[in-house]
Design an enzyme around this catalytic site. Structure first.
Site, PDB file in Angstrom:
ATOM      1  N   LYS A 120      27.959   3.708 -45.087  1.00  0.00           N
ATOM      2  CA  LYS A 120      29.093   4.494 -45.587  1.00  0.00           C
ATOM      3  C   LYS A 120      28.828   4.999 -46.992  1.00  0.00           C
ATOM      4  O   LYS A 120      29.044   6.179 -47.294  1.00  0.00           O
ATOM      5  CB  LYS A 120      30.368   3.659 -45.561  1.00  0.00           C
ATOM      6  CG  LYS A 120      31.615   4.461 -45.963  1.00  0.00           C
ATOM      7  CD  LYS A 120      32.865   3.608 -45.951  1.00  0.00           C
ATOM      8  CE  LYS A 120      32.919   2.683 -47.149  1.00  0.00           C
ATOM      9  NZ  LYS A 120      34.221   1.992 -47.271  1.00  0.00           N
ATOM     10  N   ASP A 138      35.623   5.548 -43.374  1.00  0.00           N
ATOM     11  CA  ASP A 138      36.307   4.395 -43.961  1.00  0.00           C
ATOM     12  C   ASP A 138      37.545   4.095 -43.120  1.00  0.00           C
ATOM     13  O   ASP A 138      37.719   4.637 -42.032  1.00  0.00           O
ATOM     14  CB  ASP A 138      36.670   4.654 -45.433  1.00  0.00           C
ATOM     15  CG  ASP A 138      37.766   5.705 -45.574  1.00  0.00           C
ATOM     16  OD1 ASP A 138      38.091   6.400 -44.581  1.00  0.00           O
ATOM     17  OD2 ASP A 138      38.316   5.827 -46.679  1.00  0.00           O
TER      18      ASP A 138
END
Length: 213
Positions: A120, A138
């Site tokens: 991420k 997220d």
């Protein structure tokens, strides 16, 4: 959600916010790396409060290494997991100096090899700092993708793959920011503001309430 609906969803998000940007404060790829590393399980506001004080003192790998782990901690101690984050930031700074001439690499494997940098974080840096059309999933994006039916998935990797597969090319660069900001301020976790949502009629969420704003 079919291809026409997906295109319309992104078109409306773009119309509402033509040039979305991260809410993290940064000026260089290294500052962004530090800010994103600090943001895990923390709010952008708390990270910005820390980096406003930290970056005038240490905003390069060399300066951060000179500051050291003990010197870094007072700036970030109000942020969750600050001990681990301090350790990783110092270690990542050392690795940048030793292997990348002090520069943040524009390369996913090299980024993910840095301490504390996962997929991420790498996606955010590639997208925001280097303009790559990556999508960092997220909790906000995971929620929006599943609720709306845009790209349902059981985990973040499934959602990321789904979004990459269905997001039309003209929207790929900013998709990450449109979806995260929509999840943060409109499609919120507990009380989604369906009455204020520009894509409510396209959304497959069975519990949507058009009266809630």
């Amino acid at each position: 959600m079919d291809a026409e609906q997906r295109h319309e969803l992104y078109r409306r998000l773009r119309e509402a916010l033509p040039e979305p940007e991260t809410e993290l404060l940064y000026e260089t790829p290294y500052e962004l790396l530090v800010a994103v590393s600090l943001s895990a399980q923390s709010t952008d506001e708390s990270v910005n409060r820390a980096t406003r004080q930290l970056f005038p003192v240490a905003n390069t790998p060399e300066a951060m290494l000179a500051l050291g782990e003990a010197g870094l901690k007072p700036y970030i101690q109000h942020i969750g997991l600050y001990n681990n984050k301090a350790r990783n930031i110092i270690a990542a700074s050392q690795q940048l100096i030793e292997h990348h001439d002090g520069q943040v690499p524009r390369d996913r494997p090299a980024l993910e090899a840095l301490p504390g940098v996962g997929r991420k974080t790498a996606n955010v840096i590639l997208n925001v700092a280097f303009g790559e059309p990556t999508i960092a999933v997220d909790t906000h994006i995971f929620r929006v993708a599943n609720r709306t039916g845009l790209a349902p998935g059981k985990n973040v990797r499934e959602v990321e793959a789904g979004l990459e597969a269905v997001t039309p090319e003209p929207f790929r660069l900013h998709a990450h920011h449109w979806l995260i900001l929509h999840g943060r301020y409109t499609c919120t976790a507990r009380r989604p503001r369906c009455g204020a949502c520009v894509i409510a009629d396209l959304c497959a969420f069975p519990e949507k309430d058009p009266e809630r704003t």
